[in-house]
Write a protein that holds these residues in place. Sequence first.
Motif, PDB file in Angstrom:
ATOM      1  N   ALA A  11       0.804  -1.228   0.000  1.00 43.08           N
ATOM      2  CA  ALA A  11       0.000   0.000   0.000  1.00 43.08           C
ATOM      3  C   ALA A  11       0.836   1.278   0.000  1.00 43.08           C
ATOM      4  CB  ALA A  11      -0.958  -0.024   1.181  1.00 43.08           C
ATOM      5  N   PRO A  12       1.912   1.383   0.763  1.00 41.98           N
ATOM      6  CA  PRO A  12       2.664   2.640   0.785  1.00 41.98           C
ATOM      7  C   PRO A  12       3.406   2.925  -0.530  1.00 41.98           C
ATOM      8  CG  PRO A  12       3.151   1.350   2.739  1.00 41.98           C
ATOM      9  CD  PRO A  12       2.370   0.483   1.814  1.00 41.98           C
ATOM     10  N   ALA A  13       3.613   1.942  -1.366  1.00 44.63           N
ATOM     11  CA  ALA A  13       4.414   2.133  -2.578  1.00 44.63           C
ATOM     12  C   ALA A  13       3.892   3.231  -3.494  1.00 44.63           C
ATOM     13  CB  ALA A  13       4.549   0.815  -3.331  1.00 44.63           C
ATOM     14  N   PRO A  14       2.559   3.308  -3.789  1.00 45.73           N
ATOM     15  CA  PRO A  14       2.114   4.406  -4.654  1.00 45.73           C
ATOM     16  C   PRO A  14       2.389   5.778  -4.043  1.00 45.73           C
ATOM     17  CG  PRO A  14       0.452   2.693  -4.586  1.00 45.73           C
ATOM     18  CD  PRO A  14       1.492   2.344  -3.558  1.00 45.73           C
ATOM     19  N   ALA A  15       2.240   5.896  -2.733  1.00 47.12           N
ATOM     20  CA  ALA A  15       2.524   7.179  -2.089  1.00 47.12           C
ATOM     21  C   ALA A  15       3.999   7.514  -2.227  1.00 47.12           C
ATOM     22  CB  ALA A  15       2.105   7.138  -0.630  1.00 47.12           C
ATOM     23  N   LEU A  16       4.860   6.514  -2.051  1.00 50.25           N
ATOM     24  CA  LEU A  16       6.296   6.714  -2.195  1.00 50.25           C
ATOM     25  C   LEU A  16       6.636   7.092  -3.628  1.00 50.25           C
ATOM     26  CD1 LEU A  16       9.129   6.630  -1.041  1.00 50.25           C
ATOM     27  CD2 LEU A  16       9.189   4.179  -1.541  1.00 50.25           C
ATOM     28  N   ALA A  17       6.017   6.414  -4.592  1.00 53.26           N
ATOM     29  CA  ALA A  17       6.284   6.721  -6.000  1.00 53.26           C
ATOM     30  C   ALA A  17       5.868   8.150  -6.319  1.00 53.26           C
ATOM     31  CB  ALA A  17       5.537   5.744  -6.911  1.00 53.26           C
ATOM     32  N   LEU A  18       4.729   8.588  -5.805  1.00 52.73           N
ATOM     33  CA  LEU A  18       4.287   9.957  -6.042  1.00 52.73           C
ATOM     34  C   LEU A  18       5.236  10.953  -5.394  1.00 52.73           C
ATOM     35  CD1 LEU A  18       0.418   9.661  -5.671  1.00 52.73           C
ATOM     36  CD2 LEU A  18       1.724  10.067  -7.762  1.00 52.73           C
ATOM     37  N   ALA A  19       5.720  10.625  -4.210  1.00 52.53           N
ATOM     38  CA  ALA A  19       6.655  11.520  -3.538  1.00 52.53           C
ATOM     39  C   ALA A  19       7.952  11.636  -4.332  1.00 52.53           C
ATOM     40  CB  ALA A  19       6.942  11.024  -2.121  1.00 52.53           C
ATOM     41  N   VAL A  20       8.438  10.514  -4.846  1.00 49.59           N
ATOM     42  CA  VAL A  20       9.671  10.524  -5.640  1.00 49.59           C
ATOM     43  C   VAL A  20       9.455  11.292  -6.939  1.00 49.59           C
ATOM     44  CG1 VAL A  20      11.280   9.079  -6.923  1.00 49.59           C
ATOM     45  CG2 VAL A  20      10.590   8.425  -4.617  1.00 49.59           C
ATOM     46  N   LEU A  21       8.326  11.052  -7.604  1.00 50.86           N
ATOM     47  CA  LEU A  21       8.039  11.771  -8.838  1.00 50.86           C
ATOM     48  C   LEU A  21       7.896  13.260  -8.579  1.00 50.86           C
ATOM     49  CD1 LEU A  21       5.523   9.370 -10.612  1.00 50.86           C
ATOM     50  CD2 LEU A  21       7.887   9.852 -11.261  1.00 50.86           C
ATOM     51  N   GLY A  22       7.284  13.628  -7.474  1.00 49.90           N
ATOM     52  CA  GLY A  22       7.095  15.035  -7.146  1.00 49.90           C
ATOM     53  C   GLY A  22       8.400  15.738  -6.838  1.00 49.90           C
ATOM     54  N   ALA A  23       9.438  14.995  -6.477  1.00 45.24           N
ATOM     55  CA  ALA A  23      10.716  15.601  -6.143  1.00 45.24           C
ATOM     56  C   ALA A  23      11.530  15.933  -7.387  1.00 45.24           C
ATOM     57  CB  ALA A  23      11.515  14.657  -5.249  1.00 45.24           C
ATOM     58  N   GLY A  24      11.113  15.462  -8.552  1.00 45.08           N
ATOM     59  CA  GLY A  24      11.862  15.717  -9.788  1.00 45.08           C
ATOM     60  C   GLY A  24      11.642  17.120 -10.291  1.00 45.08           C
ATOM     61  N   PRO A  25      12.244  17.449 -11.442  1.00 39.49           N
ATOM     62  CA  PRO A  25      12.096  18.793 -11.987  1.00 39.49           C
ATOM     63  C   PRO A  25      10.653  19.074 -12.382  1.00 39.49           C
ATOM     64  CG  PRO A  25      13.377  17.391 -13.474  1.00 39.49           C
ATOM     65  CD  PRO A  25      13.083  16.602 -12.248  1.00 39.49           C
ATOM     66  N   SER A  26      10.252  20.286 -12.164  1.00 41.60           N
ATOM     67  CA  SER A  26       8.890  20.692 -12.489  1.00 41.60           C
ATOM     68  C   SER A  26       8.737  20.882 -13.990  1.00 41.60           C
ATOM     69  CB  SER A  26       8.575  22.009 -11.773  1.00 41.60           C
ATOM     70  OG  SER A  26       7.389  22.556 -12.289  1.00 41.60           O
ATOM     71  N   THR A  27       7.628  20.404 -14.534  1.00 40.25           N
ATOM     72  CA  THR A  27       7.392  20.596 -15.959  1.00 40.25           C
ATOM     73  C   THR A  27       6.998  22.035 -16.235  1.00 40.25           C
ATOM     74  OG1 THR A  27       5.110  19.880 -15.668  1.00 40.25           O
ATOM     75  CG2 THR A  27       6.707  18.203 -16.350  1.00 40.25           C
ATOM     76  N   ALA A  28       6.734  22.826 -15.195  1.00 43.00           N
ATOM     77  CA  ALA A  28       6.375  24.221 -15.371  1.00 43.00           C
ATOM     78  C   ALA A  28       7.609  25.109 -15.536  1.00 43.00           C
ATOM     79  CB  ALA A  28       5.549  24.698 -14.187  1.00 43.00           C
ATOM     80  N   GLU A  29       8.823  24.572 -15.269  1.00 40.04           N
ATOM     81  CA  GLU A  29      10.031  25.354 -15.418  1.00 40.04           C
ATOM     82  C   GLU A  29      10.255  25.694 -16.886  1.00 40.04           C
ATOM     83  OE1 GLU A  29      13.401  23.393 -13.734  1.00 40.04           O
ATOM     84  OE2 GLU A  29      12.386  23.025 -11.849  1.00 40.04           O
ATOM     85  N   ALA A  30      10.767  26.896 -17.135  1.00 42.22           N
ATOM     86  CA  ALA A  30      11.052  27.310 -18.512  1.00 42.22           C
ATOM     87  C   ALA A  30      12.261  26.541 -19.032  1.00 42.22           C
ATOM     88  CB  ALA A  30      11.337  28.800 -18.552  1.00 42.22           C
ATOM     89  N   PRO A  31      12.227  26.102 -20.289  1.00 47.03           N
ATOM     90  CA  PRO A  31      13.383  25.402 -20.832  1.00 47.03           C
ATOM     91  C   PRO A  31      14.563  26.356 -20.968  1.00 47.03           C
ATOM     92  CG  PRO A  31      11.761  25.820 -22.545  1.00 47.03           C
ATOM     93  CD  PRO A  31      11.153  26.248 -21.246  1.00 47.03           C
ATOM     94  N   GLN A  32      15.752  25.798 -20.847  1.00 44.29           N
ATOM     95  CA  GLN A  32      16.960  26.597 -20.958  1.00 44.29           C
ATOM     96  C   GLN A  32      17.095  27.117 -22.394  1.00 44.29           C
ATOM     97  OE1 GLN A  32      20.613  24.454 -20.315  1.00 44.29           O
ATOM     98  NE2 GLN A  32      21.424  26.171 -19.185  1.00 44.29           N
ATOM     99  N   ALA A  33      17.413  28.395 -22.547  1.00 45.53           N
ATOM    100  CA  ALA A  33      17.561  28.992 -23.870  1.00 45.53           C
ATOM    101  C   ALA A  33      18.794  28.414 -24.556  1.00 45.53           C
ATOM    102  CB  ALA A  33      17.690  30.505 -23.744  1.00 45.53           C
ATOM    103  N   SER A  34      18.641  28.045 -25.812  1.00 45.88           N
ATOM    104  CA  SER A  34      19.749  27.462 -26.561  1.00 45.88           C
ATOM    105  C   SER A  34      20.796  28.520 -26.882  1.00 45.88           C
ATOM    106  CB  SER A  34      19.235  26.842 -27.858  1.00 45.88           C
ATOM    107  OG  SER A  34      20.331  26.362 -28.618  1.00 45.88           O
ATOM    108  N   ILE A  35      22.043  28.116 -26.858  1.00 45.41           N
ATOM    109  CA  ILE A  35      23.133  29.018 -27.233  1.00 45.41           C
ATOM    110  C   ILE A  35      23.563  28.781 -28.678  1.00 45.41           C
ATOM    111  CG2 ILE A  35      23.939  29.310 -24.865  1.00 45.41           C
ATOM    112  CD1 ILE A  35      26.176  27.268 -25.499  1.00 45.41           C
ATOM    113  N   ALA A  36      22.920  27.838 -29.357  1.00 48.48           N
ATOM    114  CA  ALA A  36      23.289  27.520 -30.735  1.00 48.48           C
ATOM    115  C   ALA A  36      23.060  28.717 -31.647  1.00 48.48           C
ATOM    116  CB  ALA A  36      22.490  26.320 -31.235  1.00 48.48           C
TER     117      ALA A  36
END
Length: 146
Positions: A11-36
């Motif tokens: 039972a705790p595994a889905p909560a743990l998975a959500l916590a781990v996923l939530g700790a990753g980078p936010s998809t709301a962050e702006a992408p880094q501007a290319s220097i190319a």
Amino acid sequence: MTLARFAAFAAPAPALALAVLGAGPSTAEAPQASIAGDWKTEDGKSVIRLYPCGDAFCGRIQRFLVAEPAGGARDTKNPDADKRDRKLKGLRIFWDLAPDGDDFEGRGYSPEDGRYFRAQVKREGAKLRVRGCVAVFCKTQVWTKA
């Protein structure tokens, strides 16, 4: 193991998975501007092309905006005497520029004085802030889109 015990253990595994996923980078962050692209140096003498190479970026002298000497500009100040006759046009002067937060960090070479340096490059709209450091001495230039 009974089904009830397995369910209680799992039972705790889905909560743990959500916590781990939530700790990753936010998809709301702006992408880094290319220097190319092609960038005109601060002194207006040349255009440097920054391009992907491997997992990072490299840069080479694309063209000169001032007249070259007959036979082309050469790497006369290189500390390696065997390289002093190589042409500057097309010469790779940045390598291993890898993303590091808001900027890119790697290595560079200045044919104007024959020095290798730590490079830091950051895109700021239509400008590129280029910082080079040798030991504790640093110099920053602002390049514009060519």
